[in-house]
Design an enzyme around this catalytic site. Structure first.
Site, PDB file in Angstrom:
ATOM      1  N   TYR A  15      -7.440 -16.290 -19.821  1.00 28.06           N
ATOM      2  CA  TYR A  15      -6.185 -16.899 -19.405  1.00 28.06           C
ATOM      3  C   TYR A  15      -6.335 -18.358 -18.963  1.00 28.06           C
ATOM      4  O   TYR A  15      -6.220 -18.702 -17.788  1.00 28.06           O
ATOM      5  CB  TYR A  15      -5.547 -16.093 -18.260  1.00 28.06           C
ATOM      6  CG  TYR A  15      -5.291 -14.652 -18.595  1.00 28.06           C
ATOM      7  CD1 TYR A  15      -5.463 -13.656 -17.632  1.00 28.06           C
ATOM      8  CD2 TYR A  15      -4.888 -14.278 -19.871  1.00 28.06           C
ATOM      9  CE1 TYR A  15      -5.238 -12.329 -17.931  1.00 28.06           C
ATOM     10  CE2 TYR A  15      -4.671 -12.954 -20.181  1.00 28.06           C
ATOM     11  CZ  TYR A  15      -4.834 -11.979 -19.208  1.00 28.06           C
ATOM     12  OH  TYR A  15      -4.612 -10.668 -19.508  1.00 28.06           O
ATOM     13  N   ARG A  22      -5.392 -19.344 -10.485  1.00 24.18           N
ATOM     14  CA  ARG A  22      -6.759 -19.028 -10.079  1.00 24.18           C
ATOM     15  C   ARG A  22      -7.281 -20.058  -9.078  1.00 24.18           C
ATOM     16  O   ARG A  22      -8.028 -19.709  -8.154  1.00 24.18           O
ATOM     17  CB  ARG A  22      -7.674 -18.942 -11.295  1.00 24.18           C
ATOM     18  CG  ARG A  22      -7.352 -17.754 -12.207  1.00 24.18           C
ATOM     19  CD  ARG A  22      -8.569 -17.341 -13.025  1.00 24.18           C
ATOM     20  NE  ARG A  22      -9.203 -18.443 -13.718  1.00 24.18           N
ATOM     21  CZ  ARG A  22      -8.882 -18.862 -14.939  1.00 24.18           C
ATOM     22  NH1 ARG A  22      -7.902 -18.257 -15.590  1.00 24.18           N
ATOM     23  NH2 ARG A  22      -9.514 -19.861 -15.508  1.00 24.18           N
ATOM     24  N   ASP A  60     -10.481  -2.096 -13.789  1.00 21.17           N
ATOM     25  CA  ASP A  60      -9.872  -2.107 -15.114  1.00 21.17           C
ATOM     26  C   ASP A  60     -10.233  -0.809 -15.823  1.00 21.17           C
ATOM     27  O   ASP A  60     -11.243  -0.172 -15.498  1.00 21.17           O
ATOM     28  CB  ASP A  60     -10.342  -3.313 -15.939  1.00 21.17           C
ATOM     29  CG  ASP A  60      -9.373  -3.645 -17.059  1.00 21.17           C
ATOM     30  OD1 ASP A  60      -8.459  -4.459 -16.831  1.00 21.17           O
ATOM     31  OD2 ASP A  60      -9.524  -3.074 -18.161  1.00 21.17           O
ATOM     32  N   ALA A  89      -5.479   0.921 -12.662  1.00 19.31           N
ATOM     33  CA  ALA A  89      -5.026  -0.005 -11.621  1.00 19.31           C
ATOM     34  C   ALA A  89      -4.050   0.665 -10.662  1.00 19.31           C
ATOM     35  O   ALA A  89      -4.096   0.428  -9.446  1.00 19.31           O
ATOM     36  CB  ALA A  89      -4.380  -1.230 -12.265  1.00 19.31           C
ATOM     37  N   CYS A 149       3.325 -12.077 -17.843  1.00 20.25           N
ATOM     38  CA  CYS A 149       3.043 -12.956 -18.987  1.00 20.25           C
ATOM     39  C   CYS A 149       4.034 -12.700 -20.117  1.00 20.25           C
ATOM     40  O   CYS A 149       3.743 -12.965 -21.279  1.00 20.25           O
ATOM     41  CB  CYS A 149       1.606 -12.773 -19.466  1.00 20.25           C
ATOM     42  SG  CYS A 149       1.209 -11.098 -20.012  1.00 20.25           S
TER      43      CYS A 149
END
Length: 207
Positions: A15, A22, A60, A89, A149
């Site tokens: 990303y 971040r 994940d 998650a 997103c």
């Protein structure tokens, strides 16, 4: 330093468009316990660890993604500060909520609304994520970073899902900051769908 193999078979999760989020995460991380749900190849986890987080849990469901994430952590000398865990998650967020919560919770799920037709279902899922994430965030002092997103699930829809999710667990979410893709991802004025990335930094309080 990152190694992102093309064979991973989907969007890398690195990303480049999330660099501003971040960077902010890194600023907030000194001394924090951080949960990175939907961590994929661990870009957010590495940012938190690099920023001085005392503990990072990256979760994940993809074993390959976690393998890549662990290798990247090693390349950056951060292996001892990040724990990689294979799991769902949603379950990780539930567990965090029942154990007192984290100082920082990061939720950047895969694209939920690839089309406008998928928006209602996507908002239901985002509402559930927001609900669990709010409970997983330490009240008042903790922070939640929640992202979408999907252009169809933009800032307005993200904030509505957040508000409803927080209400579902008798909490109040206050948006402190709004972040989008960086200036190297410009958006033509006539193509609003180009504004596909929305991130909110949230304080979670009692009602």
């Amino acid at each position: 330093t990152f190694r992102i193999p093309l064979s991973i078979g989907q969007k890398t999760g690195f990303y480049l468009d999330q660099r501003s989020a971040r960077a902010r995460l890194e600023e907030l991380s000194p001394g924090a316990r951080v949960l990175d749900a939907f961590s994929f190849v661990g870009a957010a986890s590495l940012s938190a660890a690099r920023g001085g987080a005392r503990e990072v849990l990256a979760v994940d469901s993809s074993p390959l993604a976690l393998e890549v994430a662990a290798e990247c952590a090693g390349l950056n000398g951060l292996s001892e500060r990040i724990r990689f865990e294979r799991g769902e998650a949603f379950e990780a967020l539930k567990s965090a909520g029942s154990s007192g919560g984290f100082d920082l919770v990061v939720c950047d799920p895969p694209k939920l609304a690839p089309t406008r037709g998928a928006l209602k279902a996507a908002m239901r899922t985002m509402r559930k994520i927001a609900s669990l994430a709010c409970r997983a965030t330490r009240p008042e002092t903790g922070r939640l970073m929640l992202s979408s997103c999907s252009a169809a699930l933009g800032l307005t829809e993200l904030m509505r899902s957040l508000a409803l999710g927080a209400t579902d667990v008798n909490l109040r979410a206050v948006v402190l900051e709004r972040l989008f893709q960086g200036p190297d991802h410009p958006v033509p004025a006539g193509f609003v769908e180009g504004q596909y990335l929305s991130t909110v930094l949230v304080e979670v309080n009692p009602p």
